[in-house]
Design a protein around this motif. Sequence first.
Motif, PDB file in Angstrom:
ATOM      1  N   LYS A  82     -38.729 -89.466  21.423  1.00  0.00           N
ATOM      2  CA  LYS A  82     -39.841 -90.420  21.324  1.00  0.00           C
ATOM      3  C   LYS A  82     -39.907 -91.310  22.564  1.00  0.00           C
ATOM      4  N   ILE A  83     -38.737 -91.782  23.021  1.00  0.00           N
ATOM      5  CA  ILE A  83     -38.687 -92.662  24.200  1.00  0.00           C
ATOM      6  C   ILE A  83     -39.165 -91.926  25.449  1.00  0.00           C
ATOM      7  N   PHE A  84     -38.583 -90.740  25.708  1.00  0.00           N
ATOM      8  CA  PHE A  84     -38.862 -90.051  26.967  1.00  0.00           C
ATOM      9  C   PHE A  84     -40.205 -89.326  26.958  1.00  0.00           C
ATOM     10  N   SER A  85     -40.706 -88.981  25.789  1.00  0.00           N
ATOM     11  CA  SER A  85     -42.063 -88.402  25.718  1.00  0.00           C
ATOM     12  C   SER A  85     -43.084 -89.444  26.127  1.00  0.00           C
ATOM     13  N   GLY A  86     -42.897 -90.673  25.612  1.00  0.00           N
ATOM     14  CA  GLY A  86     -43.807 -91.757  25.986  1.00  0.00           C
ATOM     15  C   GLY A  86     -43.691 -92.116  27.452  1.00  0.00           C
ATOM     16  N   LYS A  87     -42.458 -92.183  27.933  1.00  0.00           N
ATOM     17  CA  LYS A  87     -42.209 -92.558  29.330  1.00  0.00           C
ATOM     18  C   LYS A  87     -42.805 -91.542  30.295  1.00  0.00           C
ATOM     19  N   ASN A  88     -42.719 -90.245  29.935  1.00  0.00           N
ATOM     20  CA  ASN A  88     -43.201 -89.175  30.825  1.00  0.00           C
ATOM     21  C   ASN A  88     -44.577 -88.651  30.443  1.00  0.00           C
ATOM     22  N   GLN A  89     -45.222 -89.337  29.488  1.00  0.00           N
ATOM     23  CA  GLN A  89     -46.569 -88.948  29.015  1.00  0.00           C
ATOM     24  C   GLN A  89     -46.612 -87.470  28.607  1.00  0.00           C
ATOM     25  N   LYS A  90     -45.624 -87.109  27.781  1.00  0.00           N
ATOM     26  CA  LYS A  90     -45.529 -85.739  27.270  1.00  0.00           C
ATOM     27  C   LYS A  90     -45.849 -85.734  25.786  1.00  0.00           C
ATOM     28  N   ASN A  91     -46.117 -84.560  25.243  1.00  0.00           N
ATOM     29  CA  ASN A  91     -46.417 -84.424  23.822  1.00  0.00           C
ATOM     30  C   ASN A  91     -45.305 -83.651  23.112  1.00  0.00           C
ATOM     31  N   VAL A  92     -44.054 -83.963  23.482  1.00  0.00           N
ATOM     32  CA  VAL A  92     -42.901 -83.308  22.845  1.00  0.00           C
ATOM     33  C   VAL A  92     -42.634 -84.009  21.518  1.00  0.00           C
ATOM     34  N   LEU A  93     -42.592 -83.240  20.426  1.00  0.00           N
ATOM     35  CA  LEU A  93     -42.478 -83.817  19.084  1.00  0.00           C
ATOM     36  C   LEU A  93     -41.107 -83.627  18.450  1.00  0.00           C
ATOM     37  N   VAL A 152     -36.858 -83.013  27.830  1.00  0.00           N
ATOM     38  CA  VAL A 152     -38.256 -83.467  27.706  1.00  0.00           C
ATOM     39  C   VAL A 152     -38.992 -83.240  29.021  1.00  0.00           C
ATOM     40  N   SER A 153     -38.323 -83.526  30.130  1.00  0.00           N
ATOM     41  CA  SER A 153     -38.947 -83.338  31.451  1.00  0.00           C
ATOM     42  C   SER A 153     -39.294 -81.869  31.701  1.00  0.00           C
ATOM     43  N   LEU A 154     -38.426 -80.940  31.225  1.00  0.00           N
ATOM     44  CA  LEU A 154     -38.639 -79.511  31.462  1.00  0.00           C
ATOM     45  C   LEU A 154     -39.577 -78.875  30.436  1.00  0.00           C
ATOM     46  N   CYS A 155     -39.679 -79.490  29.261  1.00  0.00           N
ATOM     47  CA  CYS A 155     -40.434 -78.877  28.164  1.00  0.00           C
ATOM     48  C   CYS A 155     -41.944 -78.988  28.384  1.00  0.00           C
ATOM     49  N   ASP A 156     -42.657 -77.870  28.173  1.00  0.00           N
ATOM     50  CA  ASP A 156     -44.124 -77.890  28.276  1.00  0.00           C
ATOM     51  C   ASP A 156     -44.778 -77.512  26.946  1.00  0.00           C
ATOM     52  N   LYS A 157     -43.993 -77.584  25.867  1.00  0.00           N
ATOM     53  CA  LYS A 157     -44.523 -77.300  24.527  1.00  0.00           C
ATOM     54  C   LYS A 157     -44.200 -78.481  23.607  1.00  0.00           C
ATOM     55  N   GLU A 158     -44.535 -78.344  22.325  1.00  0.00           N
ATOM     56  CA  GLU A 158     -44.288 -79.439  21.389  1.00  0.00           C
ATOM     57  C   GLU A 158     -42.833 -79.518  20.961  1.00  0.00           C
ATOM     58  N   LEU A 159     -42.128 -78.390  20.973  1.00  0.00           N
ATOM     59  CA  LEU A 159     -40.732 -78.367  20.546  1.00  0.00           C
ATOM     60  C   LEU A 159     -39.813 -77.915  21.672  1.00  0.00           C
ATOM     61  N   ILE A 160     -38.714 -78.629  21.853  1.00  0.00           N
ATOM     62  CA  ILE A 160     -37.706 -78.267  22.855  1.00  0.00           C
ATOM     63  C   ILE A 160     -36.963 -77.020  22.381  1.00  0.00           C
ATOM     64  N   SER A 161     -36.766 -76.079  23.281  1.00  0.00           N
ATOM     65  CA  SER A 161     -36.026 -74.853  22.954  1.00  0.00           C
ATOM     66  C   SER A 161     -34.707 -74.829  23.726  1.00  0.00           C
ATOM     67  N   CYS A 162     -33.884 -73.813  23.448  1.00  0.00           N
ATOM     68  CA  CYS A 162     -32.587 -73.675  24.132  1.00  0.00           C
ATOM     69  C   CYS A 162     -32.748 -73.531  25.640  1.00  0.00           C
ATOM     70  N   ALA A 163     -33.903 -73.035  26.070  1.00  0.00           N
ATOM     71  CA  ALA A 163     -34.139 -72.830  27.501  1.00  0.00           C
ATOM     72  C   ALA A 163     -34.115 -74.144  28.279  1.00  0.00           C
ATOM     73  N   GLU A 164     -34.411 -75.249  27.594  1.00  0.00           N
ATOM     74  CA  GLU A 164     -34.439 -76.551  28.274  1.00  0.00           C
ATOM     75  C   GLU A 164     -33.078 -77.265  28.255  1.00  0.00           C
ATOM     76  N   LEU A 165     -32.099 -76.648  27.605  1.00  0.00           N
ATOM     77  CA  LEU A 165     -30.770 -77.269  27.527  1.00  0.00           C
ATOM     78  C   LEU A 165     -29.868 -76.747  28.645  1.00  0.00           C
ATOM     79  N   PRO A 166     -28.909 -77.540  29.109  1.00  0.00           N
ATOM     80  CA  PRO A 166     -27.960 -77.060  30.132  1.00  0.00           C
ATOM     81  C   PRO A 166     -27.154 -75.874  29.603  1.00  0.00           C
TER      82      PRO A 166
END
Length: 456
Positions: free
Chosen positions: A331-342, A372-386
């Motif tokens: 919620k914090i970083f979606s707002g900060k980066n103007q993303k729609n990650v839910l 959140v920075s890497l995600c371009d969809k509504e849900l974060i997937s394993c691909a965005e994790l280290p």
Amino acid sequence: MTEGKILIIDDEKDMVDNCTRILSFYGYECFPLYDSDLFEDFLKKTSPDIILTDIRMEGKDGFEILKRAKEINSDAIVILFTAYANIEDAVRAIKEGAFDYLPKPFSTDHLLTVIKKAMEFKRLKDENIRLHTCISELREREKIVGNSVKIRKVLDLAEKIAKTDSNVLLYGESGTGKELIARFIHKLSYRSKKPLIPVDCSTIPENLAESELFGHEKGAFTGAYQTKKGLIEMANGGTLFLDEISRLYLPIQAKFLRALQEKQIRRLGGRELIDVDIRVISATNLDLKELIKKGVFLEELYYRINVIEIEIPPLRERKEDIPLLVNHFIKIFSGKNQKNVLGVKPDCMEILERYDWPGNVRELMNTIERAVSLCDKELISCAELPEHIVNYKGTTFIPSSSLPYKEALKIAMEEFHKNYIKSLLGESNTLTEASKKAGIDRKTLYRLIKRFRIRE
């Protein structure tokens, strides 16, 4: 039960005695005072709800009483009366903070009406303060995310000791949120209107430590072109938060110990002793008792700062808080980066819950910010994790030795089942394949999945 406590001040004995008699009859506890010069001592001894005072008196007059009462307690309720009633006095009394003004002679009914009105005002104000305090406590508590038993115990203890003035020592690994707990304690304390001054002891160079903490006078050393307050003096009336106190140099430890004992400091290059009133909250991720044995930490200072000890659990010991923290940071970083990650995908959340987080909440926060920075969809997937988090298989879980054997065994068995079945399902394409690998039938495996609430 008394209706309230009233301090009555006048150099006319009959006036004080008559007011005392009337108000005592109606259930008020009265403290008569005939010498206004003794006002401050009486105020400390009696702690009245209302101060009823004449204006014209030998010694301190009513306006001096009003001014001093407000200096001692800005919420003091003072009612002035005088036989020399005039508009100027009435206006001045109200302007300077008097609750009301009574011209002599006044009737019993008039006196009782004003006193009742003042007591009702005090009751409403006290109730408002109480409700405001409750709301503040709830808001401060909401800033610390987590609902596990361990973090609730920490917050309950912190809330309880916040109202005291005892020094506090916070133990916890790096990234567990020690400064957040320190701020929580400060915000709920009576010192909350004064500053909390944070000091990272690990970043202060040895040659500057004394000047930083205690301040210096002009000309105390080369480059000291003006007098400077130290961090201890800046915290006067409030709270000094010493993070990584184990990194404080021994000579500075000795000087700081003396400051705590004497409640006074002397600036570098100065002669004058300066009074300081501070509460100290210290934090460390090291065992200070071991440092005492090694001779690098003063035992006297340890006992001075460790009146109340709070141990903050690492994130791996409160994994049930991970989903709450994850959603909070999203919620914090979606707002900060103007993303729609839910949120995060279920398999991704499993990975986050499985990982042991050696960097604790700070590492989780950084991981979610990256995702959140890497995600371009509504849900974060394993691909965005280290990668090291995704590939983490877990470590052997050992319950606390403070638990009874049977309870510890039960917890360890549950943890084993969860980790084993999660790993088994991750390496199998179907339940049938997984049950064959495990050497158990499919129904038994299915029951275990349901029992331990494992996502398939």
